[in-house]
Design a protein around this motif. Structure first.
Motif, PDB file in Angstrom:
ATOM      1  N   GLU A  49     -17.256 -14.672 -23.175  1.00 57.60           N
ATOM      2  CA  GLU A  49     -16.223 -14.186 -24.066  1.00 57.60           C
ATOM      3  C   GLU A  49     -16.646 -12.833 -24.648  1.00 57.60           C
ATOM      4  OE1 GLU A  49     -12.441 -15.809 -25.641  1.00 57.60           O
ATOM      5  OE2 GLU A  49     -13.863 -16.430 -24.097  1.00 57.60           O
ATOM      6  N   ILE A  50     -15.758 -11.860 -24.572  1.00 57.15           N
ATOM      7  CA  ILE A  50     -16.007 -10.543 -25.149  1.00 57.15           C
ATOM      8  C   ILE A  50     -15.190 -10.405 -26.427  1.00 57.15           C
ATOM      9  CG2 ILE A  50     -15.832  -8.050 -24.837  1.00 57.15           C
ATOM     10  CD1 ILE A  50     -17.886  -9.162 -22.990  1.00 57.15           C
ATOM     11  N   PHE A  51     -15.867 -10.191 -27.556  1.00 60.70           N
ATOM     12  CA  PHE A  51     -15.173  -9.933 -28.815  1.00 60.70           C
ATOM     13  C   PHE A  51     -14.761  -8.462 -28.871  1.00 60.70           C
ATOM     14  CE2 PHE A  51     -17.824 -13.569 -30.469  1.00 60.70           C
ATOM     15  CZ  PHE A  51     -16.750 -14.411 -30.754  1.00 60.70           C
ATOM     16  N   THR A  52     -13.545  -8.220 -29.351  1.00 62.07           N
ATOM     17  CA  THR A  52     -13.045  -6.858 -29.477  1.00 62.07           C
ATOM     18  C   THR A  52     -12.510  -6.630 -30.886  1.00 62.07           C
ATOM     19  OG1 THR A  52     -10.820  -7.451 -28.711  1.00 62.07           O
ATOM     20  CG2 THR A  52     -12.419  -6.765 -27.040  1.00 62.07           C
ATOM     21  N   LEU A  53     -12.431  -5.373 -31.262  1.00 61.30           N
ATOM     22  CA  LEU A  53     -11.934  -4.990 -32.583  1.00 61.30           C
ATOM     23  C   LEU A  53     -10.622  -4.236 -32.419  1.00 61.30           C
ATOM     24  CD1 LEU A  53     -12.614  -4.907 -35.640  1.00 61.30           C
ATOM     25  CD2 LEU A  53     -13.740  -2.704 -35.216  1.00 61.30           C
ATOM     26  N   GLY A  54      -9.609  -4.651 -33.166  1.00 60.12           N
ATOM     27  CA  GLY A  54      -8.330  -3.951 -33.097  1.00 60.12           C
ATOM     28  C   GLY A  54      -7.432  -4.425 -31.981  1.00 60.12           C
ATOM     29  N   GLY A  55      -7.587  -5.695 -31.573  1.00 60.53           N
ATOM     30  CA  GLY A  55      -6.725  -6.241 -30.536  1.00 60.53           C
ATOM     31  C   GLY A  55      -7.449  -6.395 -29.215  1.00 60.53           C
ATOM     32  N   PRO A  56      -6.858  -7.134 -28.261  1.00 58.22           N
ATOM     33  CA  PRO A  56      -7.521  -7.403 -26.979  1.00 58.22           C
ATOM     34  C   PRO A  56      -7.907  -6.149 -26.201  1.00 58.22           C
ATOM     35  CG  PRO A  56      -5.604  -8.821 -27.276  1.00 58.22           C
ATOM     36  CD  PRO A  56      -5.561  -7.812 -28.378  1.00 58.22           C
ATOM     37  N   GLU A  57      -7.159  -5.069 -26.386  1.00 58.64           N
ATOM     38  CA  GLU A  57      -7.469  -3.822 -25.675  1.00 58.64           C
ATOM     39  C   GLU A  57      -8.419  -2.937 -26.467  1.00 58.64           C
ATOM     40  OE1 GLU A  57      -6.376  -3.418 -22.585  1.00 58.64           O
ATOM     41  OE2 GLU A  57      -5.436  -5.397 -22.807  1.00 58.64           O
ATOM     42  N   GLY A  58      -8.846  -3.398 -27.642  1.00 61.27           N
ATOM     43  CA  GLY A  58      -9.718  -2.598 -28.480  1.00 61.27           C
ATOM     44  C   GLY A  58     -11.143  -2.553 -27.955  1.00 61.27           C
ATOM     45  N   PRO A  59     -12.012  -1.771 -28.593  1.00 60.23           N
ATOM     46  CA  PRO A  59     -13.403  -1.648 -28.147  1.00 60.23           C
ATOM     47  C   PRO A  59     -14.172  -2.955 -28.310  1.00 60.23           C
ATOM     48  CG  PRO A  59     -13.104  -0.579 -30.263  1.00 60.23           C
ATOM     49  CD  PRO A  59     -11.743  -0.954 -29.795  1.00 60.23           C
ATOM     50  N   SER A  60     -15.085  -3.199 -27.391  1.00 60.50           N
ATOM     51  CA  SER A  60     -15.912  -4.404 -27.446  1.00 60.50           C
ATOM     52  C   SER A  60     -16.969  -4.261 -28.534  1.00 60.50           C
ATOM     53  CB  SER A  60     -16.580  -4.664 -26.095  1.00 60.50           C
ATOM     54  OG  SER A  60     -17.404  -3.570 -25.730  1.00 60.50           O
ATOM     55  N   VAL A  61     -17.250  -5.378 -29.230  1.00 58.33           N
ATOM     56  CA  VAL A  61     -18.243  -5.357 -30.303  1.00 58.33           C
ATOM     57  C   VAL A  61     -19.338  -6.409 -30.119  1.00 58.33           C
ATOM     58  CG1 VAL A  61     -16.712  -4.353 -32.033  1.00 58.33           C
ATOM     59  CG2 VAL A  61     -16.756  -6.829 -31.741  1.00 58.33           C
ATOM     60  N   GLY A  62     -19.150  -7.363 -29.217  1.00 56.42           N
ATOM     61  CA  GLY A  62     -20.140  -8.417 -29.013  1.00 56.42           C
ATOM     62  C   GLY A  62     -19.631  -9.441 -28.025  1.00 56.42           C
ATOM     63  N   GLY A  63     -20.438 -10.462 -27.780  1.00 56.81           N
ATOM     64  CA  GLY A  63     -20.073 -11.482 -26.808  1.00 56.81           C
ATOM     65  C   GLY A  63     -20.341 -12.881 -27.320  1.00 56.81           C
ATOM     66  N   MET A  64     -19.902 -13.859 -26.546  1.00 63.04           N
ATOM     67  CA  MET A  64     -20.121 -15.264 -26.896  1.00 63.04           C
ATOM     68  C   MET A  64     -20.144 -16.103 -25.628  1.00 63.04           C
ATOM     69  SD  MET A  64     -17.932 -17.830 -29.403  1.00 63.04           S
ATOM     70  CE  MET A  64     -16.411 -17.655 -28.452  1.00 63.04           C
ATOM     71  N   GLN A  65     -21.014 -17.092 -25.611  1.00 60.83           N
ATOM     72  CA  GLN A  65     -21.044 -18.079 -24.550  1.00 60.83           C
ATOM     73  C   GLN A  65     -21.321 -19.441 -25.157  1.00 60.83           C
ATOM     74  OE1 GLN A  65     -24.333 -17.129 -21.876  1.00 60.83           O
ATOM     75  NE2 GLN A  65     -25.305 -16.011 -23.543  1.00 60.83           N
ATOM     76  N   ARG A  66     -20.948 -20.465 -24.431  1.00 58.38           N
ATOM     77  CA  ARG A  66     -21.183 -21.815 -24.935  1.00 58.38           C
ATOM     78  C   ARG A  66     -22.678 -22.113 -24.920  1.00 58.38           C
ATOM     79  NH1 ARG A  66     -18.430 -26.393 -26.014  1.00 58.38           N
ATOM     80  NH2 ARG A  66     -16.455 -25.474 -25.348  1.00 58.38           N
ATOM     81  N   LEU A  67     -23.158 -22.756 -25.967  1.00 60.66           N
ATOM     82  CA  LEU A  67     -24.561 -23.145 -26.062  1.00 60.66           C
ATOM     83  C   LEU A  67     -24.897 -24.096 -24.924  1.00 60.66           C
ATOM     84  CD1 LEU A  67     -27.046 -22.807 -27.949  1.00 60.66           C
ATOM     85  CD2 LEU A  67     -26.292 -24.876 -29.117  1.00 60.66           C
ATOM     86  N   ALA A  68     -25.833 -23.686 -24.069  1.00 61.82           N
ATOM     87  CA  ALA A  68     -26.124 -24.457 -22.860  1.00 61.82           C
ATOM     88  C   ALA A  68     -26.890 -25.736 -23.154  1.00 61.82           C
ATOM     89  CB  ALA A  68     -26.911 -23.590 -21.875  1.00 61.82           C
ATOM     90  N   ASP A  69     -27.776 -25.719 -24.143  1.00 59.78           N
ATOM     91  CA  ASP A  69     -28.618 -26.868 -24.462  1.00 59.78           C
ATOM     92  C   ASP A  69     -28.274 -27.347 -25.873  1.00 59.78           C
ATOM     93  OD1 ASP A  69     -30.577 -28.715 -25.038  1.00 59.78           O
ATOM     94  OD2 ASP A  69     -32.250 -27.470 -24.353  1.00 59.78           O
TER      95      ASP A  69
END
Length: 264
Positions: A49-69
């Motif tokens: 998952e890519i977090f963005t600022l200012g809407g889905p087309e906005g600049p990327s600010v960070g990421g997320m993934q499901r905790l594997a363990d």
């Protein structure tokens, strides 16, 4: 908002969240920072998952993934720009760290690896390929990462370890209630901080890296986070760089909030 086009080697460039409940995390950070997100699908990896600022087309600010363990705590992982992931991997092991994720290609975007330092604190490195994804596309503005910080009970060992891995130079500061604080630099650029965990820190807390996010009003942001299910672990207080707080999000991941005051 001005877009970041380059990160100096050794500087923080990205962070991602390992969450046991991505839905809860999306809602929390969406409400707190106004982030939206989209899913990046890469054949060799789980959906990211890519977090963005200012809407889905906005600049990327960070990421997320499901905790594997499920036995691992939820956490943010801080990434640092490097020019040679494989060389850094060798330096980490030589300095007493551990390789958690071996150097690997991430599609056509870049090369990454993840490590644990001498006390088990995890961090990652990123070697971008060209201009595809150099890191967060905007930083140093409200709702974006503006600082990263390591907590440790062994300041001297931490200074040696990261000096050997990234070439960081340690500058000692006294920012908060006479706490010993290290400002790490690459040349004249401040890249990260190191805080000493004295006897006032909970014994069960391991040393770890956390990102700090810029906010316009630290007190209001901490109150807002609490209303969204977070726990304030360090209440808002004043330090030389501004007003800061540390919170634990609804899944248990720690992060900092800061309203900066001038240059660090």
């Amino acid at each position: 908002m001005p877009e970041v086009t380059r990160y100096e080697p050794g500087a923080p460039c990205w962070m991602d969240l390992a969450s046991p409940d991505p839905g809860t995390s999306r809602r929390f950070y969406g409400e707190l920072f106004g982030w939206t997100s989209y899913t990046l699908t890469i054949d060799t990896l789980d959906d990211y998952e890519i977090f963005t600022l200012g809407g889905p087309e906005g600049p990327s600010v960070g990421g997320m993934q499901r905790l594997a363990d499920p036995d691992q705590p939820p956490s943010w992982t801080c990434y640092f720009t490097v020019t040679d992931v494989d060389a850094v991997a060798r330096d980490v092991v030589a300095a007493g760290g551990q390789e958690l994720v071996a150097p690997a290609e991430v599609a056509h975007l870049g090369r990454m690896a993840m490590f644990a330092d001498f006390q088990g604190s995890d961090f990652a490195v990123w070697q971008p390929h060209g201009d595809e994804l150099r890191g967060a596309q905007v930083t140093g503005e409200p709702s974006t990462m503006c600082w990263v910080e390591l907590a440790t009970r062994d300041v001297d060992k931490a200074r040696r370890f990261y000096g050997e891995v990234f070439g960081w130079r340690a500058v000692e500061r006294r920012y908060y209630r006479d706490y010993l604080y290290t400002n790490w630099k690459v040349g004249t650029l401040s890249v990260a901080g190191l805080v000493y965990m004295d006897e006032t820190w909970p014994r069960e807390w391991p040393g770890d890296w956390i990102p700090y996010f810029q906010v316009a009003d630290c007190d209001a942001a901490a109150d807002r986070a609490t209303g969204l299910g977070a726990t304030v672990t360090v209440p808002p207080d004043d330090i030389d760089p501004g007003r800061f707080a540390v919170v634990m999000d609804p899944t248990g991941a720690r992060l900092g909030l800061i309203s900066p005051r001038g240059d660090r």
